[in-house]
Design an enzyme around this catalytic site. Structure first.
Site, PDB file in Angstrom:
ATOM      1  N   LYS A  42       0.848  -1.201   0.000  1.00  0.00           N
ATOM      2  CA  LYS A  42       0.000   0.000   0.000  1.00  0.00           C
ATOM      3  C   LYS A  42       0.881   1.247   0.000  1.00  0.00           C
ATOM      4  CE  LYS A  42      -0.666  -0.158   5.026  1.00  0.00           C
ATOM      5  NZ  LYS A  42      -1.613   0.248   6.061  1.00  0.00           N
ATOM      6  N   ARG A 139      -9.662   0.298  15.155  1.00  0.00           N
ATOM      7  CA  ARG A 139      -9.698   0.989  13.858  1.00  0.00           C
ATOM      8  C   ARG A 139     -10.880   0.482  13.031  1.00  0.00           C
ATOM      9  NH1 ARG A 139      -4.037   1.321  10.548  1.00  0.00           N
ATOM     10  NH2 ARG A 139      -4.459  -0.895  10.230  1.00  0.00           N
ATOM     11  N   HIS A 169      -5.411  -7.064  13.339  1.00  0.00           N
ATOM     12  CA  HIS A 169      -4.158  -6.303  13.245  1.00  0.00           C
ATOM     13  C   HIS A 169      -3.715  -5.899  14.656  1.00  0.00           C
ATOM     14  CE1 HIS A 169      -1.113  -4.039  11.191  1.00  0.00           C
ATOM     15  NE2 HIS A 169      -1.539  -2.874  11.623  1.00  0.00           N
ATOM     16  N   ARG A 222       1.260 -10.755   6.888  1.00  0.00           N
ATOM     17  CA  ARG A 222       1.223  -9.549   6.049  1.00  0.00           C
ATOM     18  C   ARG A 222       2.471  -8.730   6.354  1.00  0.00           C
ATOM     19  NH1 ARG A 222      -3.588  -9.483   9.008  1.00  0.00           N
ATOM     20  NH2 ARG A 222      -2.906  -7.552   9.987  1.00  0.00           N
ATOM     21  N   TYR A 268      16.354  31.314   4.200  1.00  0.00           N
ATOM     22  CA  TYR A 268      15.229  32.074   4.766  1.00  0.00           C
ATOM     23  C   TYR A 268      15.413  32.273   6.265  1.00  0.00           C
ATOM     24  CZ  TYR A 268      12.550  31.407   0.475  1.00  0.00           C
ATOM     25  OH  TYR A 268      12.110  31.419  -0.823  1.00  0.00           O
ATOM     26  N   CYS A 314      14.613  24.932   2.055  1.00  0.00           N
ATOM     27  CA  CYS A 314      13.655  25.657   1.205  1.00  0.00           C
ATOM     28  C   CYS A 314      12.741  24.654   0.489  1.00  0.00           C
ATOM     29  CB  CYS A 314      14.388  26.485   0.156  1.00  0.00           C
ATOM     30  SG  CYS A 314      15.701  27.523   0.806  1.00  0.00           S
ATOM     31  N   ASP A 316      12.659  23.759  -2.706  1.00  0.00           N
ATOM     32  CA  ASP A 316      13.319  22.906  -3.708  1.00  0.00           C
ATOM     33  C   ASP A 316      14.815  22.736  -3.467  1.00  0.00           C
ATOM     34  OD1 ASP A 316      10.822  23.442  -5.264  1.00  0.00           O
ATOM     35  OD2 ASP A 316      11.778  25.409  -5.433  1.00  0.00           O
TER      36      ASP A 316
END
Ligand code: PMH
Length: 386
Positions: A42, A139, A169, A222, A268, A314, A316
């Protein structure tokens, strides 16, 4: 295969598929012969790439796959994998038809859902379902043997459903203290016991339970986090039955280098000031890549040396302080090995005050994924070029 054909930016994630195969085959050695291993892929295989990981896991012997929702299951199915595929989360009753069409198994836990889904299934269609038991995770799932039996009876009576599995689970299988785990395990065992007719699959073990508690293997496990070579928690690292091999590395290259005088500021907020003459390099990765601002101060590997990120990260880009001049183009490892040094996923998780699971999941899709086998690139995935 050339990297240039797929992307131009000097930042990429490397997924070592040999390590996925190794983690799967070592785990299989722990399991009884009739216990199947479902690879949990997942969330785009925890950020590693769903189809690539699913294929590697199945090749290594995984007999099933599990995802969170139907769209993820369809993405994996499109790749042509034919092993059993289970959706672990809740699906809408409207999704039942598509799931049945594609032979995808769904998780169920409400009678109303079954009644509604039955209407969406056509005559002759058969939907495979697994009933989820909530034994303490809080859950999803039925909470009592009575509810479980009521659902099972409904499913057995309906010509449109096939009861393929019953599962639960664990909330604390990765804790050193095992009391709560034992409570959940006991409750699940009694719920399964109460069923007159057992389904083909009863399963409860995640990675932590698979690696630590043989009694939880039942007839399927799992496996998620440990397939990616990451320990389910820091505290159980000592108990792992074999050394896990981390699959995910994150790399970039220096795009700019300069020598600053004492007292100059970086990024920054001008939060970092050079305390002497310093070599500062710029890296083309930032928080929009999932390389979050919390990583200010994190150590990375440049030219085989451990160097810190200085100033704010920052969107990027971010900056590092070098011990000496290094050329533009120098490879920098943010996660993974470089020479004798290594930055682990756990190091990054610690700095981000989170768990290792979260780190590869949040490295965004704009970071291309390069897949390797025997040190060779076998595939490159870059959504921006598709
Ligand atoms: N089964 C279910 C139902 C799960 O939700 C998960 C992981 C796994 C198996 C695999 O667990 P592992 O990665 O510890 O082996 N689910 C999640 C989650 O919901 N948040 O973090 C992990």
């Amino acid at each position: 295969m050339t990297v240039e054909a797929k992307f131009y930016r000097d930042t990429w994630a490397e997924i070592n598929l040999d390590h996925i195969s190794y983690n799967v085959s070592e785990t299989l050695r722990l399991l009884p012969e009739n216990t199947k291993l479902f690879a949990v892929v997942k969330a785009n295989a925890y950020g590693h790439g769903d189809v690539q990981v699913a294929k590697a896991a199945v090749e290594a012997g995984a007999q099933g796959l599990a995802v969170a929702f139907l769209d993820e299951a369809l993405s994996v199915k499109r790749a042509g994998l034919s092993v059993p595929l289970l959706v672990l989360g809740a699906s809408s009753p409207q999704a039942a038809k598509m799931a049945a069409d594609r032979q995808i198994s769904l998780t169920v836990f409400q009678k109303d859902w079954l009644l509604e889904a039955e209407k969406h299934l056509e005559e002759g269609q058969l939907l495979r379902v697994h009933i989820k038991c909530d034994t303490g995770m809080g859950r999803l799932g039925v909470k009592t043997p009575e509810e479980l039996n009521e659902l099972a009876a409904f499913i057995h009576r309906s010509p449109k459903f096939f009861l393929e599995g019953v599962f639960t689970h664990f909330a604390t299988a990765d804790d050193l203290s095992t009391d709560y785990f034992e409570e959940q395990y006991g409750l699940f065992a009694s719920m399964v016991d109460s069923l007159e007719e057992k389904p083909p699959f009863t399963h409860c073990a995640n990675s932590a339970a698979t690696l630590r508690f043989g009694k939880t293997h039942l007839n399927a496990v799992r496996l998620g986090i440990s397939m990616y070579g990451l320990s389910p928690s820091e505290e159980i690292k000592q108990e792992l039955p074999f050394p896990l091999k981390q699959s995910f590395s994150l790399r970039t290259r220096i795009v700019h280098v300069k020598k600053l005088k004492k007292g100059e500021k970086i990024s920054y907020g001008a939060t970092y000031e050079t305390s002497e003459e310093e070599w500062i390099a710029t890296l083309p990765i930032g928080y929009a890549d999932g390389w979050l601002r919390k990583l200010q101060g994190q150590i990375v590997l440049a030219g085989g040396k451990r160097v810190p990120i200085v100033g704010r990260v920052c969107m990027d880009q971010c900056m590092i302080r070098l011990p000496e001049e290094m050329p533009v183009g120098t490879e920098v490892t943010l996660i993974g090995k470089q020479g004798e040094e290594e930055i682990t996923m756990d190091d990054i998780a610690r700095k981000m005050e989170t768990i290792n699971y979260e780190v590869p999941c949040i490295i965004t899709a704009r970071v291309p994924r390069i897949y390797k086998r025997n040190g060779e690139i076998v595939e490159i995935v870059n959504p921006l070029s598709e």
